[in-house]
Structures are given as C-alpha cells and as structure tokens.
Design a protein around this motif. Structure first.
Motif, PDB file in Angstrom:
ATOM      1  N   ARG A 493     -37.341  62.554  -1.561  1.00 36.23           N
ATOM      2  CA  ARG A 493     -37.290  63.969  -1.938  1.00 36.23           C
ATOM      3  C   ARG A 493     -35.876  64.491  -1.683  1.00 36.23           C
ATOM      4  NH1 ARG A 493     -41.344  63.170  -4.550  1.00 36.23           N
ATOM      5  NH2 ARG A 493     -43.417  63.973  -4.065  1.00 36.23           N
ATOM      6  N   LEU A 494     -35.569  65.656  -2.229  1.00 36.27           N
ATOM      7  CA  LEU A 494     -34.254  66.274  -2.061  1.00 36.27           C
ATOM      8  C   LEU A 494     -34.384  67.607  -1.338  1.00 36.27           C
ATOM      9  CD1 LEU A 494     -32.659  65.725  -5.598  1.00 36.27           C
ATOM     10  CD2 LEU A 494     -32.258  64.389  -3.522  1.00 36.27           C
ATOM     11  N   ASP A 495     -33.370  67.931  -0.502  1.00 32.13           N
ATOM     12  CA  ASP A 495     -33.332  69.266   0.086  1.00 32.13           C
ATOM     13  C   ASP A 495     -32.434  70.159  -0.755  1.00 32.13           C
ATOM     14  OD1 ASP A 495     -30.677  68.740   0.735  1.00 32.13           O
ATOM     15  OD2 ASP A 495     -31.020  68.575   2.892  1.00 32.13           O
ATOM     16  N   ASN A 496     -32.188  71.349  -0.290  1.00 33.40           N
ATOM     17  CA  ASN A 496     -31.425  72.326  -1.081  1.00 33.40           C
ATOM     18  C   ASN A 496     -29.964  71.930  -1.280  1.00 33.40           C
ATOM     19  OD1 ASN A 496     -33.721  73.932  -1.188  1.00 33.40           O
ATOM     20  ND2 ASN A 496     -33.204  75.008   0.719  1.00 33.40           N
ATOM     21  N   ASP A 531     -50.077  56.641  13.831  1.00 33.45           N
ATOM     22  CA  ASP A 531     -50.832  55.761  12.943  1.00 33.45           C
ATOM     23  C   ASP A 531     -51.095  56.389  11.573  1.00 33.45           C
ATOM     24  OD1 ASP A 531     -51.047  53.751  14.892  1.00 33.45           O
ATOM     25  OD2 ASP A 531     -52.778  54.757  15.799  1.00 33.45           O
ATOM     26  N   GLU A 532     -50.561  57.569  11.343  1.00 32.19           N
ATOM     27  CA  GLU A 532     -50.762  58.246  10.062  1.00 32.19           C
ATOM     28  C   GLU A 532     -49.617  57.940   9.087  1.00 32.19           C
ATOM     29  OE1 GLU A 532     -53.562  59.651   9.506  1.00 32.19           O
ATOM     30  OE2 GLU A 532     -54.233  59.577  11.593  1.00 32.19           O
ATOM     31  N   THR A 533     -49.900  58.177   7.804  1.00 28.56           N
ATOM     32  CA  THR A 533     -48.902  57.978   6.746  1.00 28.56           C
ATOM     33  C   THR A 533     -48.427  59.325   6.240  1.00 28.56           C
ATOM     34  OG1 THR A 533     -49.975  55.929   6.050  1.00 28.56           O
ATOM     35  CG2 THR A 533     -48.492  56.968   4.467  1.00 28.56           C
ATOM     36  N   ILE A 534     -47.132  59.462   6.042  1.00 34.23           N
ATOM     37  CA  ILE A 534     -46.586  60.676   5.431  1.00 34.23           C
ATOM     38  C   ILE A 534     -46.725  60.539   3.925  1.00 34.23           C
ATOM     39  CG2 ILE A 534     -44.542  62.125   5.113  1.00 34.23           C
ATOM     40  CD1 ILE A 534     -43.554  61.133   7.842  1.00 34.23           C
ATOM     41  N   ASN A 535     -47.568  61.368   3.330  1.00 35.96           N
ATOM     42  CA  ASN A 535     -47.848  61.271   1.897  1.00 35.96           C
ATOM     43  C   ASN A 535     -46.930  62.129   1.040  1.00 35.96           C
ATOM     44  OD1 ASN A 535     -49.877  59.464   2.355  1.00 35.96           O
ATOM     45  ND2 ASN A 535     -51.539  60.946   2.174  1.00 35.96           N
ATOM     46  N   ASP A 536     -46.401  63.196   1.610  1.00 32.64           N
ATOM     47  CA  ASP A 536     -45.469  64.026   0.838  1.00 32.64           C
ATOM     48  C   ASP A 536     -44.669  64.897   1.800  1.00 32.64           C
ATOM     49  OD1 ASP A 536     -44.151  64.916  -1.374  1.00 32.64           O
ATOM     50  OD2 ASP A 536     -45.785  66.104  -2.201  1.00 32.64           O
ATOM     51  N   VAL A 537     -43.521  65.342   1.332  1.00 33.22           N
ATOM     52  CA  VAL A 537     -42.678  66.253   2.093  1.00 33.22           C
ATOM     53  C   VAL A 537     -41.923  67.114   1.088  1.00 33.22           C
ATOM     54  CG1 VAL A 537     -40.797  64.561   2.223  1.00 33.22           C
ATOM     55  CG2 VAL A 537     -40.883  66.430   3.870  1.00 33.22           C
ATOM     56  N   VAL A 538     -41.739  68.387   1.417  1.00 34.14           N
ATOM     57  CA  VAL A 538     -41.022  69.281   0.518  1.00 34.14           C
ATOM     58  C   VAL A 538     -40.142  70.214   1.340  1.00 34.14           C
ATOM     59  CG1 VAL A 538     -42.844  71.056   0.495  1.00 34.14           C
ATOM     60  CG2 VAL A 538     -41.288  70.852  -1.460  1.00 34.14           C
ATOM     61  N   ASN A 539     -38.994  70.557   0.779  1.00 31.90           N
ATOM     62  CA  ASN A 539     -38.075  71.508   1.388  1.00 31.90           C
ATOM     63  C   ASN A 539     -38.239  72.852   0.690  1.00 31.90           C
ATOM     64  OD1 ASN A 539     -34.510  72.056   1.229  1.00 31.90           O
ATOM     65  ND2 ASN A 539     -35.914  72.741   2.790  1.00 31.90           N
ATOM     66  N   ILE A 540     -38.655  73.859   1.455  1.00 31.31           N
ATOM     67  CA  ILE A 540     -38.787  75.221   0.916  1.00 31.31           C
ATOM     68  C   ILE A 540     -37.989  76.142   1.822  1.00 31.31           C
ATOM     69  CG2 ILE A 540     -40.351  77.079   0.240  1.00 31.31           C
ATOM     70  CD1 ILE A 540     -42.580  75.050  -0.029  1.00 31.31           C
ATOM     71  N   GLY A 541     -36.948  76.740   1.281  1.00 34.29           N
ATOM     72  CA  GLY A 541     -36.065  77.573   2.092  1.00 34.29           C
ATOM     73  C   GLY A 541     -35.355  76.740   3.129  1.00 34.29           C
ATOM     74  N   THR A 542     -35.505  77.119   4.383  1.00 35.04           N
ATOM     75  CA  THR A 542     -34.858  76.386   5.477  1.00 35.04           C
ATOM     76  C   THR A 542     -35.821  75.447   6.191  1.00 35.04           C
ATOM     77  OG1 THR A 542     -35.357  78.184   7.022  1.00 35.04           O
ATOM     78  CG2 THR A 542     -33.234  78.271   5.861  1.00 35.04           C
ATOM     79  N   LYS A 543     -37.030  75.286   5.655  1.00 33.81           N
ATOM     80  CA  LYS A 543     -38.055  74.519   6.353  1.00 33.81           C
ATOM     81  C   LYS A 543     -38.479  73.298   5.550  1.00 33.81           C
ATOM     82  CE  LYS A 543     -39.906  78.958   7.974  1.00 33.81           C
ATOM     83  NZ  LYS A 543     -39.076  79.759   7.051  1.00 33.81           N
ATOM     84  N   LEU A 544     -38.943  72.286   6.276  1.00 36.14           N
ATOM     85  CA  LEU A 544     -39.597  71.137   5.668  1.00 36.14           C
ATOM     86  C   LEU A 544     -41.086  71.223   5.964  1.00 36.14           C
ATOM     87  CD1 LEU A 544     -37.293  68.109   6.625  1.00 36.14           C
ATOM     88  CD2 LEU A 544     -37.310  69.422   4.499  1.00 36.14           C
ATOM     89  N   PHE A 545     -41.908  70.855   4.970  1.00 37.35           N
ATOM     90  CA  PHE A 545     -43.347  70.784   5.164  1.00 37.35           C
ATOM     91  C   PHE A 545     -43.778  69.341   4.885  1.00 37.35           C
ATOM     92  CE2 PHE A 545     -42.312  75.144   4.299  1.00 37.35           C
ATOM     93  CZ  PHE A 545     -43.072  75.843   5.227  1.00 37.35           C
ATOM     94  N   VAL A 546     -44.470  68.768   5.855  1.00 32.53           N
ATOM     95  CA  VAL A 546     -44.809  67.350   5.830  1.00 32.53           C
ATOM     96  C   VAL A 546     -46.326  67.200   5.731  1.00 32.53           C
ATOM     97  CG1 VAL A 546     -44.606  65.151   7.038  1.00 32.53           C
ATOM     98  CG2 VAL A 546     -42.788  66.865   7.257  1.00 32.53           C
ATOM     99  N   GLY A 547     -46.806  66.498   4.684  1.00 28.42           N
ATOM    100  CA  GLY A 547     -48.229  66.284   4.481  1.00 28.42           C
ATOM    101  C   GLY A 547     -48.640  64.882   4.884  1.00 28.42           C
TER     102      GLY A 547
END
Length: 600
Positions: A493-496, A531-547
C-alpha cells in the motif's frame, strides 16, 4: 446441487475416501456397489478428506465414482481438500454446487457445514451465510432433530457460540471427520475411515425417537458373514447457552452506518464518488451508496473470487470459470459477457490501447494455461491474444496484471516477471527469478499475494515469497535495488508521501521510503496478535488503519501507541478503504461498516 433425501430407515456416512491412490478408489467403488444393493437408504454423506492431495483430477475422480450411487448424496470437504487444493476448497462448490447443505426429511434434518475459511483454510470457522441459512431453515420447519456433518467438531470453531444460539432448543447429533481429545460425549461421533487395513468400511445410521444407532459396515466382515458392531447413542440438546463473549467493539462516536449481507466476501470492493460495488463468493453482485443503502443487486450463480474493476460507468466482473462480464454501474444492467473457456488466475487490468490513432480502453486477463486475452472494454470484442507457455513448458499467469504507459506487468508460476505491450501483447522484456534474485519457495504452487506489484513513476516494486522487496527499472528491465529480510506478507500500500506500507508476517507494519531506499519506520502490533495475519492496511490522513484475520481493526498514529479501533465480529477483515474521508471496513461475513474519522 441441492439434494432431497426421502424418508426411510437408514443414512450412510462415508469418511476420508482420500481419492488419489488407486486402492482407495477401488475401495470407494466397492462401497458404492455395496450401498446400491441395500434397501431403505434415504441418502449418503461423504465427509473429507475427499482427495489425497487436493488435486483437481482427484476431485473429478471422486465425483465420477460417487455419481454411480442410486441414492442422493452430498459431500463435506476435509483439510486436504481445503488446505492442499489450488482453489482452497472451491472445487467442492464447482463440482457439487455448494459446500453447505440443508436437507429436511420427515423426522430430522441433515446439515452439511463447512468449518473452513476460504481465505484462511487453517482456521476453524462457520461463516454467517451458513448460520443465516440454517437459522432460516430451522425457523421455517417443524424439525426438532438435526444431524450435522462437518470435518471439524462444531464446538471447536472460533464462533461456536453463534452456532449454539441457532440450534438452541433443538436436538442434534454430529458426525465429524476429525476429532481431538478435547471432544467427547454421546452426541458426537468421528466418522469411520473408508480405507481400512483389511479393506473398506462405512457407517449405516438409523434412529428411533431420540436414539441413534450406528452400525459399522466392514467389507471383510461381510465376506465372513460376521454381524456388524452396533453402537447405540442419543441426540443431545443444549440446556443453556454458553456465556456471551464480547466480539464487537466500536470506538465511541465513530459508527456512521453498518449493513450485513450474510454472504461470504473474499475480495475487496471498488467505489466511485457515489457508490460502493462488491462481489461475493456465491456470485452476488451489489451496489451500495455512500449512506449504506443498497441501490441494486444481481445474482449470477457464479463463484467469484477476483476483485471487480470500475471504469467510468462500467463495472467489470470476472467469474472463476472464465467469464468476463460488464455491467452498467448505475443500474446493474448487463452490458456484455464473454466466456474465455479457461480459469482466469491473474485478476484483470484495464489499459489504454492505441488502435491506429484511436485510444481504446481494453480489459486484459491471464489464465491457468499461460494465455493472455485482451478485449475492447465496451464491446468485449477481441483485440489480441498471446501465450507465455511454449511446447517445452506449461506456465500459468498467477499474479495481478498491472498496467502503466501502455505496458502490462505480471508474474508466471515460476517467478518470471514480464513486461509486454498492452497494444498487442508483444514481449518487451522479462526477468526470471534467478536473475532478479527473488525467492520461490515452491515452484509447482508459486502464487503471489494480492497487490504485491505496484508502479511508482518509472519503478516497479514487488514483494517475493520470502518477504523481500525489489525495485525494477521498467524501462530497462533491470533490478535497481532491493531490501532483504523485511518479512513482508506480500501486500503493498502507499501512504500520502508515496512511501510503501508493507505489512509483515512478524506482527508489524513497515514503511519504506523509495527515495531513500530504506525502512523509514516500523510499527509493532500488540503481542497477542502474533498469530494473526494482516489482511489490509490503509493510510487516511495522518493515521494507519490495520485490518486483521481475527476481525480487529487497529489504529496506528506515528510516535503514539497502537490502539484498538473497531471489530464487527469474529470474521476476518477483508478490506479497509477511505470513503469521503471516513473509514469503510468490510469482512468475510459480508459486514460493511463506515466509521467516522472527523473526531478521531
């Protein structure tokens, strides 16, 4: 194909045929012959492992044998069918119509339940589509007794409490393919493996009131005229529901709306300025507006596991059996359909094609046989076809196809990276894995993670199976630089600032500066998520959200602690997207939630 079991005295349970070895196929053939000679059998259930190695021809072989039965049957897949197969168990739906069954007889119901997640087959889980359909069936009938058939015991699944709520008040008995020491009781029974040391065996099951009689049928005992062993047991009934476990979490003041579709969702959605477009595993396609209201939906009865594309007012859909389908995104009206006749393994890409001075939009797809197909987007008229395989090799297009400046880029299953002309498919350059330096762990099953290719300016960035990052000059077709030992999981993914955001397999998210060619920062997730997998991540504003695979979304603010932000259920997060400055979270069970970020 939905079956109907007539009411009679007995049902048959076959477990673990493991078709692949010749002797196992011989045993299954003999069992089918024996069953066809018997009277008063209402139906038959086959619990996996259906195959020995998860190969498609093994599924076909099993189906050919089972279709000789004179009674209706259904199958429930096992761990080899889901973990070892290329389609992660989708072969069951393709050949037998569904991986879940609900059949009513006169005195009880038969319920076949898939306890695997298609995106994380090693996890034990009952999807909401199954639970929702089961609840509807139970509510609409007078049946008070259930036979359940699953590979794993239902009380071993992560969301077993949800199953308990659905069947509360009903009497049920469970047959399973694999039981461990934590499971015991009169109402659960591990299937009798078909392939025995001295031949074959299966179970003949009958009921009387609340009693269940299980007769072990052995080929050798039939020959010797030995009376079979009979086990008498009973249906069980939950006397009380398990204590509620808190599964959902919403940060105060963040929820704008949520909607649940109760259909398995394994791909990300796409959106334009007004609407969100989604496909579901069972072939449902729908459009939801920015307020969460469904605008339209269509049911295709196709299995869809490739994300859709939106181009102007056209929504492009690809089914697993090789159909490309375009729809009017405003109305859902079908525009064009074309069948390739081969399974599409690449995802799809839209690119510009120069047709004698006229720029056309094209859609490009790659297949399991190494073929590339390019069609004009609006009409789906063929523009060109090409093949990466030759007489001496069989290659598969197995990565996403990405396009830039009238060129397309993709990998094959041996790790060779290609650059070809989007106008005619002509090869411009290629780099094999050995030359490029990227890692292939298993050449026979090499499959790239989704979104592990991206182009920034004139550079192509890729993550290999070992989690290393490579930068390739797209003009020269040479490796410019690499960063080893990142443990990246393949998602880019890309950040700002156009830095790369790379989730890792080591419970962290790495940010890489392509300008400095080094790791700029790294964010560790809490230890309990190791033991979990990171399925998605997104950069919104100054924050990252990790699913994450356990359904949690975490918020990451640079130089501050990582904190819990949202969870809808046990279901894995499928995608996180920015929608008008807010955060849209979708999960495996088809839950959509829009979260307000203006106060956060």
């Amino acid at each position: 194909m939905q079956q109907t079991f007539p009411q009679s005295d007995n049902i048959v349970v076959i477990t673990n045929p493991e078709i692949g070895l010749k002797q196992n196929a011989v045993n299954l053939n003999e069992v089918v012959e024996d069953i066809n000679k018997r009277q008063n059998i209402s139906g038959l259930v086959v619990i996996g492992n259906i195959t020995a190695n998860g190969k498609f021809d093994e599924f076909i072989w099993a189906q050919e044998i089972l279709n000789q039965l004179t009674v209706p049957y259904f199958v429930v897949g096992g761990e080899k069918d889901y973990l070892f197969s290329e389609g992660k168990g989708s072969e069951i739906s393709l050949l037998w119509g569904d991986d879940k069954q609900f059949i009513n007889a006169e005195n009880f119901s038969f319920v076949g339940i898939n306890t695997f997640q298609s995106i994380l087959p090693s996890r034990k889980y009952i999807d909401s589509e199954t639970l929702h359909r089961l609840e509807n069936k139970i509510t609409s009938s007078q049946i008070t007794r259930l036979f359940t058939f699953s590979f794993y015991p239902l009380n071993n699944t992560e969301n077993s409490d949800q199953f308990s709520e659905v069947v509360f008040g009903k009497k049920y008995f469970s047959f399973v393919g694999k039981m461990d020491n934590t499971n015991s009781g009169k109402s659960i029974f591990e299937g009798f493996y078909l392939n025995r040391k001295d031949g074959w065996g299966y179970l003949l099951v009958s009921t009387k009131n609340d009693s269940v009689f299980i007769k072990k049928i052995l080929g050798e005992e039939i020959k010797k005229k030995i009376k079979p062993e009979i086990i008498k047991t009973t249906f069980a009934k939950l006397s009380e529901l398990p204590k509620n476990k808190q599964t959902s979490f919403i940060s105060a003041g963040t929820k704008i709306w949520s909607v649940s579709f109760n259909h398995v969702k394994i791909t990300s959605s796409v959106s334009d300025e007004e609407n969100i477009y989604s496909v579901f595993g069972n072939g449902l396609i729908n459009c939801v507006n920015a307020s969460g209201k469904e605008i339209w939906h269509i049911e295709t009865n196709k299995k869809i596991s490739i994300p859709p594309l939106i181009e102007n007012d056209l929504l492009v859909i690809v089914s697993d059996d090789g159909e490309i389908h375009t729809l009017n995104s405003k109305t859902g009206t079908s525009q064009q359909i074309i069948g390739i006749g081969e399974r599409i393994t690449s995802g799809i890409s839209v690119s510009d094609v120069d047709d004698y001075g006229t720029i056309l939009k094209s859609v490009i797809a790659g297949t399991e046989y190494g073929n590339l197909y390019c069609y004009e987007l609006n009409t789906l008229d063929p523009i060109w076809t090409d093949q990466i395989s030759d007489v001496n090799s069989e290659l598969k297009v197995c990565s996403d196809i990405i396009s830039s400046d009238s060129k397309i880029y993709f990998y094959d299953d041996r790790g060779t990276l290609y650059c070809r002309s989007a106008a005619n498919g002509m090869l411009i350059w290629q780099i094999d894995a050995a030359t490029g330096g990227w890692t292939i762990k298993n050449q026979s099953s090499f499959r790239l993670n989704k979104n592990n290719l991206i182009i920034i300016n004139k550079d192509l960035l890729l993550v290999d199976e070992a989690g290393n990052l490579f930068c390739i000059d797209v003009l020269l077709g040479t490796v410019k630089w690499n960063i080893k030992n990142l443990n990246a999981n393949g998602l880019i993914r890309l950040d700002n600032l156009n830095n790369l955001i790379l989730p890792t397999t080591k419970n962290s998210v790495v940010v890489v500066s392509t300008t400095l060619r080094k790791v700029a920062s790294e964010f560790e997730l809490p230890f309990e998520l190791k033991d979990e997998t990171i399925n998605d991540v997104v950069n919104i504003g100054t924050k990252l959200f990790v699913g994450l695979s356990n359904g949690w979304v975490y918020k990451v603010i640079p130089k501050q602690k990582v904190e819990k932000f949202f969870r809808a259920s046990y279901a894995p997060v499928i995608s996180i997207d920015e929608l008008n400055g807010n955060c849209l979270v979708t999960d495996y069970d088809g839950n959509f939630t829009l979260l307000n970020l203006s106060k956060k």
